[in-house]
Design an enzyme around this catalytic site. Sequence first.
Site, PDB file in Angstrom:
ATOM      1  CG  ASP A   1      -1.753  -1.269   1.311  1.00  0.00           C
ATOM      2  OD1 ASP A   1      -2.291  -1.701   0.293  1.00  0.00           O
ATOM      3  OD2 ASP A   1      -1.810  -1.850   2.407  1.00  0.00           O
TER       4      ASP A   1
ATOM      5  CD  GLN B   1       0.951  -8.850  -2.019  1.00  0.00           C
ATOM      6  OE1 GLN B   1       1.714  -9.514  -2.675  1.00  0.00           O
ATOM      7  NE2 GLN B   1      -0.309  -8.700  -2.361  1.00  0.00           N
TER       8      GLN B   1
ATOM      9  N   GLY C   1      -4.620  -4.901  -3.714  1.00  0.00           N
ATOM     10  CA  GLY C   1      -5.654  -3.980  -4.202  1.00  0.00           C
ATOM     11  C   GLY C   1      -5.009  -2.779  -4.843  1.00  0.00           C
ATOM     12  CG  HIS C   2      -3.626  -2.488  -8.360  1.00  0.00           C
ATOM     13  ND1 HIS C   2      -2.843  -3.590  -8.092  1.00  0.00           N
ATOM     14  CD2 HIS C   2      -4.270  -2.755  -9.500  1.00  0.00           C
ATOM     15  CE1 HIS C   2      -3.028  -4.474  -9.037  1.00  0.00           C
ATOM     16  NE2 HIS C   2      -3.878  -4.006  -9.909  1.00  0.00           N
TER      17      HIS C   2
ATOM     18  CE  LYS D   1       3.058  -2.614  -4.377  1.00  0.00           C
ATOM     19  NZ  LYS D   1       2.733  -2.307  -2.992  1.00  0.00           N
TER      20      LYS D   1
END
Length: 453
Positions: free
Chosen positions: A12, A225, A39-40, A15
Site C-alpha cells: 500500500d 505487497q 488492491g490497486h 505502487k
Amino acid sequence: MTVTIVGSQLGDEGKGGVVDLYGDAADVVARYQGGDNAGHTVVYDGEKYKLSLVPSGAVRGKVGVLGNGCVVNPETLFSEIDGLRERGLEPDVRVAERAHAILPYHCVLDGIEEDAKDGLAAGTTKRGIGPTYEDKAGRRGVRIGDLLDPETLRTRLEYVVPQKQALAEEVFGIETGEEFDVEYLYDTCLEYGERLAEEEMTVDAGTFLQERIDAGENVMLEGAQGTSIDIDHGVYPYVTSSNPTAGGACVGTGLGPTVVGSGDVIGIVKAYLSRVGTGPLPTELGGVEGQTPAYEGGDDSPEEELATYIRNEGGEYGTVTGRPRRVGWLDMPMLRHAARASGFTGLAINHIDVLAGLEEVEVGHAYEFDGEEIFTVPPTTEKWGRCEAIYRTFEGWDEVDWRAVAEEGYDAIPDNAQTYLEYIADELDTPIYAIGVGPAREETIVLENPFDA
Ligand code: IMP
C-alpha cells in the site's frame, strides 16, 4: 528494457499510481508474484477502476501479464476482465501456464487456518494465497496449464483434494462442501480452462516477455505487497507467501537477473507507514484492535489522535478488505533493508501531502536494540519486536495547493518537505525519480522517467 516496481515497506505504498504513470511508456506490464490479495485503484479518464489481480496497465491498453510467480484465482480474473469490458475497455491479459491456480478449497483453508493460528495469524486477506503457495512448494498444486489438459487436471485433483478434505474435516473439524468435491472442482476447472483457451490467454511468460524485450519493447515488472511482508525478507510469519523484492521479478517471470538488473528497480516509499495485519511495528502510532500486538483499544492520547488524523487524511483503509490500517512514522531501518534487498536504482516517494499541516514530523532514524544502536532490521521478528525507534524530528510543512505544486515542479514543494525528501534519498543513497503529492496522476512530480533514459 525493464523497469521493476517494488514496495519498500508493508504494501500500500502507492505502487499502482507509479505503475500507471511510468506505464504510459511501457508496452507490457507484468506482475511477478501475489494474487488477488493486492488492491490497486487506477484513475483513468475520470473513471476509477479497482483491481486486485489484473495488472493495472491493462486499463490503459497495455498487455497485462500474470507471471509464473503469481497465484491466480480464475474467478477473480474473469470477473475483473468482464467488469472492464462492461465499462467499454478491451483488456489484453495473458496468464503464465506455470502460474498456480487458486481453487475454492484454498480459500476455505485460508480462513480456517488463520482462525486456528491464535497469536500467529498474519491477518491474511483470506483469498487463499498462502494455501496455494503451500501446495506449489509441496508439489501438489494445480497450475494454469493443467486447466487446459483434462487428463492431467483429473490426476492432480484426485491426488490433492482428498488430502485437503481430510485436513479440513479431521484436523480443523469443519464440514466440507462442494469446494472439496473432486467432480465439482473438475467441471469448474474445465470451464476455466475452456475460457482461457478460447480467449488465448495462456503464455509461457518468460519466453513471451523476452521476445517483447528483444523486439525493443518496454516491459514494466509490477511488484505487489512490500519488502517487509516478503516471505524471506519480511516479518515472518506475519508475511505474505511470495517475494515482492526484486529477486522475485526474475523468478516470477522467467526473465534472467541480468535482464532485470540491467533495467531500473524503483522502490516505492510512502512518506509514513501503514500496515494491514499483525506483527511488530516500532514506529507505530496508537494501534488497531486485532492487528497491533497486545493492543486493547484506543484512548484519547495525542498519539491516538495523530494516528486517527493520518489514517483519515491518507484514507488508510484496506482496498481489498476495508480494514483500518495501522499507521506510524517513517521507519528508516526498514527502508535501508529494502534498498539493499532489492538494489534500488531510484525512489518514488508518495503521500507527502498527507503529512501537511502537522507541526512536526518524526522519523524512526535508527533502532535501539538491547542497548545498541542499529540501522537496519534485525533478522528475526522477535528481535524486531524488541527494537525501540530512535527518532529524528523534522519541522512540518503547510497544506498547500498540491495540484499547483505538481504543475510547477520540485522547487514548489514546501522547503521543509524538501528537507524531509532529501534526507530519505541521502540515507538510502538513491535518487528520487518521482514524488506523489496527491492521488491523481497529475499530482505526481516526475524528476526522472526510467523509460526515457
Ligand atoms: P495474504 O497475502 O492474504 O496471505 O496475507 C498475508 C499478510 O500480507 C497479511 O498481513 C496481509 O494483510 C498482508 N497483505 C497481503 N496483501 C497485501 C497488500 O496488497 N497490501 C498490504 N498488505 C497485504
